[in-house]
Design an enzyme around this catalytic site. Structure first.
Site, PDB file in Angstrom:
ATOM      1  N   ASP A 114      89.431  67.422  73.161  1.00 26.88           N
ATOM      2  CA  ASP A 114      89.890  68.801  73.301  1.00 26.88           C
ATOM      3  C   ASP A 114      89.047  69.540  74.333  1.00 26.88           C
ATOM      4  O   ASP A 114      89.557  70.144  75.261  1.00 26.88           O
ATOM      5  CB  ASP A 114      89.849  69.530  71.952  1.00 26.88           C
ATOM      6  CG  ASP A 114      88.517  69.344  71.219  1.00 26.88           C
ATOM      7  OD1 ASP A 114      87.647  68.617  71.714  1.00 26.88           O
ATOM      8  OD2 ASP A 114      88.351  69.943  70.140  1.00 26.88           O
ATOM      9  N   ASP A 117      81.733  70.290  76.372  1.00 24.35           N
ATOM     10  CA  ASP A 117      80.810  71.397  76.638  1.00 24.35           C
ATOM     11  C   ASP A 117      79.473  70.809  77.110  1.00 24.35           C
ATOM     12  O   ASP A 117      79.293  70.543  78.291  1.00 24.35           O
ATOM     13  CB  ASP A 117      80.683  72.214  75.345  1.00 24.35           C
ATOM     14  CG  ASP A 117      79.912  73.504  75.510  1.00 24.35           C
ATOM     15  OD1 ASP A 117      79.518  73.821  76.635  1.00 24.35           O
ATOM     16  OD2 ASP A 117      79.681  74.207  74.510  1.00 24.35           O
ATOM     17  N   GLY A 119      78.576  67.859  76.423  1.00 27.03           N
ATOM     18  CA  GLY A 119      78.880  66.450  76.674  1.00 27.03           C
ATOM     19  C   GLY A 119      78.233  65.518  75.653  1.00 27.03           C
ATOM     20  O   GLY A 119      78.473  64.311  75.674  1.00 27.03           O
ATOM     21  N   THR A 121      78.706  65.196  72.380  1.00 24.99           N
ATOM     22  CA  THR A 121      79.685  64.564  71.484  1.00 24.99           C
ATOM     23  C   THR A 121      80.423  63.437  72.197  1.00 24.99           C
ATOM     24  O   THR A 121      80.551  62.322  71.685  1.00 24.99           O
ATOM     25  CB  THR A 121      80.714  65.616  70.998  1.00 24.99           C
ATOM     26  OG1 THR A 121      80.005  66.730  70.477  1.00 24.99           O
ATOM     27  CG2 THR A 121      81.635  65.050  69.955  1.00 24.99           C
ATOM     28  N   LYS A 145      84.061  72.482  80.184  1.00 26.66           N
ATOM     29  CA  LYS A 145      83.177  73.651  80.310  1.00 26.66           C
ATOM     30  C   LYS A 145      81.883  73.152  80.949  1.00 26.66           C
ATOM     31  O   LYS A 145      80.897  72.896  80.267  1.00 26.66           O
ATOM     32  CB  LYS A 145      82.904  74.200  78.894  1.00 26.66           C
ATOM     33  CG  LYS A 145      83.112  75.663  78.789  1.00 26.66           C
ATOM     34  CD  LYS A 145      83.070  76.335  77.455  1.00 26.66           C
ATOM     35  CE  LYS A 145      82.460  75.781  76.258  1.00 26.66           C
ATOM     36  NZ  LYS A 145      82.388  76.751  75.135  1.00 26.66           N
ATOM     37  N   ASP A 173      88.833  75.633  66.693  1.00 26.03           N
ATOM     38  CA  ASP A 173      88.632  76.638  65.647  1.00 26.03           C
ATOM     39  C   ASP A 173      87.266  77.292  65.747  1.00 26.03           C
ATOM     40  O   ASP A 173      86.371  76.813  66.434  1.00 26.03           O
ATOM     41  CB  ASP A 173      88.742  75.990  64.266  1.00 26.03           C
ATOM     42  CG  ASP A 173      87.466  75.256  63.884  1.00 26.03           C
ATOM     43  OD1 ASP A 173      86.965  74.467  64.710  1.00 26.03           O
ATOM     44  OD2 ASP A 173      86.950  75.490  62.776  1.00 26.03           O
TER      45      ASP A 173
END
Ligand code: XMP
Ligand code: MG
Length: 207
Positions: A114, A117, A119, A121, A145, A173
């Site tokens: 998704d 950010d 990186g 994860t 991002k 979320d």
């Protein structure tokens, strides 16, 4: 009243608009649809004549993966991975408890994300997939991002490059809110102070 407070107690039963606390729309539903069609056309061309095993990290990827896979013209088996990201002693730890149900060895694998950010994860997911010895491995992220990048990751397909703002909607979320919005929006910093959004809470799941 802020959405977090409304979640508890008597107010829970009241009808709260799904977009309450969202300041502005960053990417409209129509732009998402158009860009996803473009990505899928590119992927269908690149994997023509074969199949592409889509590995998606839960929960944030649900909307993107569901829409992307339905636009692909090549066979696209799906593997879903639960990703828990924790803050431990000031550094991020990523835990992926489940195993892949089908072997990835020798197959063409596409990680579908998704948002990337820092990186961290994605880096952990790439390592997990690589350990399965796929024939090829590429990465497709809806949102990039790049401003906060810490881990080195190469994104082969990107939907949108976005500024370093906290976004929600279309699967993303905050505290369980906003996942079902059909657009990507920026949360209202008056409702969700930036300090709350930037710092992962210790022991929490940041899917
Ligand atoms: P990293 O920093 O590891 O982060 O690249 C990736 C995961 O962090 C979450 N994330 C966000 N979630 N709005 C969200 O709702 C955001 O702006 C955002 N930035 C990062 C997300 O779970 C992503 O997979
Ligand atoms: Mg994700």
């Amino acid at each position: 009243m802020c959405p977090r407070a409304e979640r508890s107690g008597r107010a829970r039963a009241l009808a709260v608009p799904a977009a309450q606390g969202v300041d502005r729309v960053l990417i409209t539903r129509a732009r998402l649809r158009r860009r996803i069609r473009e990505l899928a056309a590119q992927l269908s061309e690149d994997y023509a004549g074969g199949e592409v095993v889509c590995v998606g990290a839960l929960n944030g990827v649900i909307c993107f993966l569901a829409d992307l896979m339905r636009e692909l013209s090549v066979p696209a088996p799906v593997e879903l991975v639960h990703v828990d990201r924790f803050l431990e002693g000031g550094s991020h730890t990523v835990d992926m408890p489940n195993q892949f149900r089908e072997g990835l060895r020798g197959r063409d694998v596409l990680i579908v994300e998704d948002i990337v950010d820092t990186g961290v994860t994605l880096r952990a997911l790439v390592d997990k997939v690589r350990a399965e010895a796929p024939a090829t491995l590429k990465i497709c992220a809806l949102l990039d991002k790049p401003a906060h990048r810490q881990a080195e990751v190469h994104l082969d397909y990107v939907g949108f490059s976005i500024p370093p703002v906290f976004v929600v909607g279309y699967g993303l979320d905050y505290e369980g809110f906003y996942r079902n919005l059909p657009f990507v929006g920026v949360v209202d910093s008056a409702v969700w102070p930036p300090a709350l959004l930037e710092r992962p809470k210790s022991g929490s799941n940041l899917d």
